[in-house]
Design a protein around this motif. Structure first.
Motif, PDB file in Angstrom:
ATOM      1  N   LEU A 197     -24.885  24.782 -52.373  1.00  0.00           N
ATOM      2  CA  LEU A 197     -25.966  23.941 -52.843  1.00  0.00           C
ATOM      3  C   LEU A 197     -25.818  22.587 -52.165  1.00  0.00           C
ATOM      4  CD1 LEU A 197     -28.308  23.656 -54.892  1.00  0.00           C
ATOM      5  CD2 LEU A 197     -26.631  22.771 -56.505  1.00  0.00           C
ATOM      6  N   VAL A 198     -26.866  22.112 -51.525  1.00  0.00           N
ATOM      7  CA  VAL A 198     -26.811  20.833 -50.815  1.00  0.00           C
ATOM      8  C   VAL A 198     -26.948  19.707 -51.836  1.00  0.00           C
ATOM      9  CG1 VAL A 198     -27.889  19.402 -49.046  1.00  0.00           C
ATOM     10  CG2 VAL A 198     -27.735  21.879 -48.734  1.00  0.00           C
ATOM     11  N   ARG A 199     -26.015  18.754 -51.764  1.00  0.00           N
ATOM     12  CA  ARG A 199     -25.986  17.642 -52.714  1.00  0.00           C
ATOM     13  C   ARG A 199     -26.051  16.309 -51.985  1.00  0.00           C
ATOM     14  NH1 ARG A 199     -24.692  19.134 -57.740  1.00  0.00           N
ATOM     15  NH2 ARG A 199     -23.862  21.214 -58.059  1.00  0.00           N
TER      16      ARG A 199
ATOM     17  N   SER B 294     -28.047  17.374 -56.920  1.00  0.00           N
ATOM     18  CA  SER B 294     -28.641  18.401 -56.070  1.00  0.00           C
ATOM     19  C   SER B 294     -29.815  17.831 -55.299  1.00  0.00           C
ATOM     20  CB  SER B 294     -29.125  19.567 -56.938  1.00  0.00           C
ATOM     21  OG  SER B 294     -29.902  20.464 -56.168  1.00  0.00           O
ATOM     22  N   ARG B 295     -29.934  18.258 -54.025  1.00  0.00           N
ATOM     23  CA  ARG B 295     -31.092  17.860 -53.211  1.00  0.00           C
ATOM     24  C   ARG B 295     -32.236  18.863 -53.374  1.00  0.00           C
ATOM     25  NH1 ARG B 295     -29.995  14.833 -48.420  1.00  0.00           N
ATOM     26  NH2 ARG B 295     -32.256  14.728 -48.418  1.00  0.00           N
ATOM     27  N   GLY B 296     -32.017  19.904 -54.195  1.00  0.00           N
ATOM     28  CA  GLY B 296     -33.083  20.863 -54.488  1.00  0.00           C
ATOM     29  C   GLY B 296     -33.144  22.057 -53.562  1.00  0.00           C
ATOM     30  N   TYR B 297     -32.119  22.239 -52.732  1.00  0.00           N
ATOM     31  CA  TYR B 297     -32.094  23.416 -51.868  1.00  0.00           C
ATOM     32  C   TYR B 297     -30.653  23.811 -51.568  1.00  0.00           C
ATOM     33  CZ  TYR B 297     -31.238  20.333 -47.835  1.00  0.00           C
ATOM     34  OH  TYR B 297     -30.712  19.433 -46.956  1.00  0.00           O
ATOM     35  N   GLY B 298     -30.502  25.041 -51.086  1.00  0.00           N
ATOM     36  CA  GLY B 298     -29.169  25.531 -50.773  1.00  0.00           C
ATOM     37  C   GLY B 298     -29.248  26.739 -49.857  1.00  0.00           C
ATOM     38  N   PHE B 299     -28.091  27.374 -49.648  1.00  0.00           N
ATOM     39  CA  PHE B 299     -27.986  28.510 -48.738  1.00  0.00           C
ATOM     40  C   PHE B 299     -27.146  29.603 -49.387  1.00  0.00           C
ATOM     41  CE2 PHE B 299     -28.620  24.668 -46.339  1.00  0.00           C
ATOM     42  CZ  PHE B 299     -29.657  25.014 -45.497  1.00  0.00           C
ATOM     43  N   VAL B 300     -27.556  30.842 -49.159  1.00  0.00           N
ATOM     44  CA  VAL B 300     -26.838  31.999 -49.686  1.00  0.00           C
ATOM     45  C   VAL B 300     -26.534  32.916 -48.516  1.00  0.00           C
ATOM     46  CG1 VAL B 300     -26.946  33.960 -51.259  1.00  0.00           C
ATOM     47  CG2 VAL B 300     -28.065  31.808 -51.891  1.00  0.00           C
TER      48      VAL B 300
ATOM     49  N   HIS C  78     -27.416  34.775 -39.307  1.00  0.00           N
ATOM     50  CA  HIS C  78     -28.236  35.985 -39.368  1.00  0.00           C
ATOM     51  C   HIS C  78     -28.143  36.660 -40.727  1.00  0.00           C
ATOM     52  CE1 HIS C  78     -29.327  35.909 -35.140  1.00  0.00           C
ATOM     53  NE2 HIS C  78     -28.093  35.529 -34.904  1.00  0.00           N
ATOM     54  N   LEU C  79     -27.228  36.229 -41.582  1.00  0.00           N
ATOM     55  CA  LEU C  79     -27.092  36.799 -42.919  1.00  0.00           C
ATOM     56  C   LEU C  79     -27.272  35.741 -44.009  1.00  0.00           C
ATOM     57  CD1 LEU C  79     -24.001  39.134 -42.352  1.00  0.00           C
ATOM     58  CD2 LEU C  79     -26.414  39.783 -42.455  1.00  0.00           C
ATOM     59  N   THR C  80     -27.839  34.602 -43.648  1.00  0.00           N
ATOM     60  CA  THR C  80     -27.967  33.490 -44.588  1.00  0.00           C
ATOM     61  C   THR C  80     -29.433  33.216 -44.909  1.00  0.00           C
ATOM     62  OG1 THR C  80     -25.967  32.488 -43.697  1.00  0.00           O
ATOM     63  CG2 THR C  80     -27.390  31.065 -44.992  1.00  0.00           C
ATOM     64  N   LEU C  81     -29.716  33.055 -46.198  1.00  0.00           N
ATOM     65  CA  LEU C  81     -31.048  32.714 -46.668  1.00  0.00           C
ATOM     66  C   LEU C  81     -31.095  31.258 -47.121  1.00  0.00           C
ATOM     67  CD1 LEU C  81     -31.915  35.844 -48.850  1.00  0.00           C
ATOM     68  CD2 LEU C  81     -32.790  35.290 -46.570  1.00  0.00           C
ATOM     69  N   PHE C  82     -32.206  30.608 -46.832  1.00  0.00           N
ATOM     70  CA  PHE C  82     -32.486  29.273 -47.339  1.00  0.00           C
ATOM     71  C   PHE C  82     -33.151  29.453 -48.701  1.00  0.00           C
ATOM     72  CE2 PHE C  82     -35.845  26.189 -48.130  1.00  0.00           C
ATOM     73  CZ  PHE C  82     -35.143  24.989 -48.067  1.00  0.00           C
ATOM     74  N   VAL C  83     -32.719  28.685 -49.697  1.00  0.00           N
ATOM     75  CA  VAL C  83     -33.316  28.740 -51.031  1.00  0.00           C
ATOM     76  C   VAL C  83     -33.750  27.326 -51.395  1.00  0.00           C
ATOM     77  CG1 VAL C  83     -32.981  29.402 -53.433  1.00  0.00           C
ATOM     78  CG2 VAL C  83     -31.716  30.607 -51.637  1.00  0.00           C
ATOM     79  N   GLY C  84     -35.052  27.141 -51.612  1.00  0.00           N
ATOM     80  CA  GLY C  84     -35.576  25.814 -51.892  1.00  0.00           C
ATOM     81  C   GLY C  84     -36.358  25.746 -53.178  1.00  0.00           C
ATOM     82  N   ARG C  85     -36.816  24.533 -53.478  1.00  0.00           N
ATOM     83  CA  ARG C  85     -37.576  24.227 -54.693  1.00  0.00           C
ATOM     84  C   ARG C  85     -36.748  24.478 -55.952  1.00  0.00           C
ATOM     85  NH1 ARG C  85     -43.133  27.071 -52.755  1.00  0.00           N
ATOM     86  NH2 ARG C  85     -43.560  25.652 -51.039  1.00  0.00           N
ATOM     87  N   LEU C  86     -35.464  24.161 -55.867  1.00  0.00           N
ATOM     88  CA  LEU C  86     -34.579  24.360 -57.014  1.00  0.00           C
ATOM     89  C   LEU C  86     -34.696  23.210 -57.996  1.00  0.00           C
ATOM     90  CD1 LEU C  86     -31.395  25.524 -55.085  1.00  0.00           C
ATOM     91  CD2 LEU C  86     -33.012  26.965 -56.336  1.00  0.00           C
ATOM     92  N   GLU C  87     -34.522  23.508 -59.261  1.00  0.00           N
ATOM     93  CA  GLU C  87     -34.515  22.498 -60.314  1.00  0.00           C
ATOM     94  C   GLU C  87     -33.239  21.681 -60.178  1.00  0.00           C
ATOM     95  OE1 GLU C  87     -34.195  20.512 -63.992  1.00  0.00           O
ATOM     96  OE2 GLU C  87     -32.824  22.111 -63.474  1.00  0.00           O
ATOM     97  N   ALA C  88     -33.269  20.435 -60.558  1.00  0.00           N
ATOM     98  CA  ALA C  88     -32.147  19.513 -60.333  1.00  0.00           C
ATOM     99  C   ALA C  88     -30.839  19.961 -60.973  1.00  0.00           C
ATOM    100  CB  ALA C  88     -32.512  18.117 -60.824  1.00  0.00           C
TER     101      ALA C  88
END
Length: 159
Positions: A99-101, A108-114, A67-77
């Motif tokens: 950062l998902v690897r 990097s797979r180009g996405y992560g979580f904050v 409930h406090l986590t954001l998905f962050v996508g389309r990240l540069e490698a």
């Protein structure tokens, strides 16, 4: 390399693992049979392979608050955890950045979580960060949808 035969059946046995020959029927292939093998071989050649990965060191085995986590996508490698941290800490205190690897190459797979410590910071980051530019890429920010958020959620691979 050994070929064993019993009657009309024969099979290839190797004494040393080789990624290309591992997927080969007869053990004589010389070109990779899939993209994962190609990526792994390139990573090993370029000294990018790190087999010391341990999820427990990153706290990935700990309980998280979806409930406090954001998905962050389309990240540069080349975007790293420290870049995500710098981009999102201006909205408030962060509990965790991940950062998902790729498990084989470490790339990097180009996405992560904050994950944020406070809901107000989480909501402000959601409102203000979608479309933010990071390393010349326009990033996508969204709420985490899944386990703990959506009732009866199961991973896509099981659904």
């Amino acid at each position: 390399s050994l070929v064993h035969s019993i009657g009309s059946m024969s099979w290839y046995i190797t004494e040393k693992y080789h990624p290309i020959q591992a997927g080969s029927i007869d053990g004589i292939d010389t070109v990779p049979h899939d993209r994962a093998v190609t990526r792994a071989m390139r990573a090993q050649r370029d000294n990018l392979y790190d087999n010391s990965y341990d999820a427990s060191k990153e706290g990935l085995d700990e309980e998280r608050d979806s409930h406090l986590t954001l998905f962050v996508g389309r990240l540069e490698a080349t975007t790293g955890e420290e870049d995500l941290n710098a981009a999102f800490e201006k909205f408030g205190r962060l509990n965790r950045v991940h950062l998902v690897r790729d498990l084989v190459t470490g790339e990097s797979r180009g996405y992560g979580f904050v994950e944020f410590a406070r809901e107000a910071d989480y909501m402000e980051a959601y409102r203000k960060s979608n479309g933010l530019r990071l390393h010349d890429h326009t990033i996508l920010v969204d709420f985490v949808r899944g386990q703990g958020i959506v009732e009866d959620w199961i991973p896509r691979r099981f659904g």
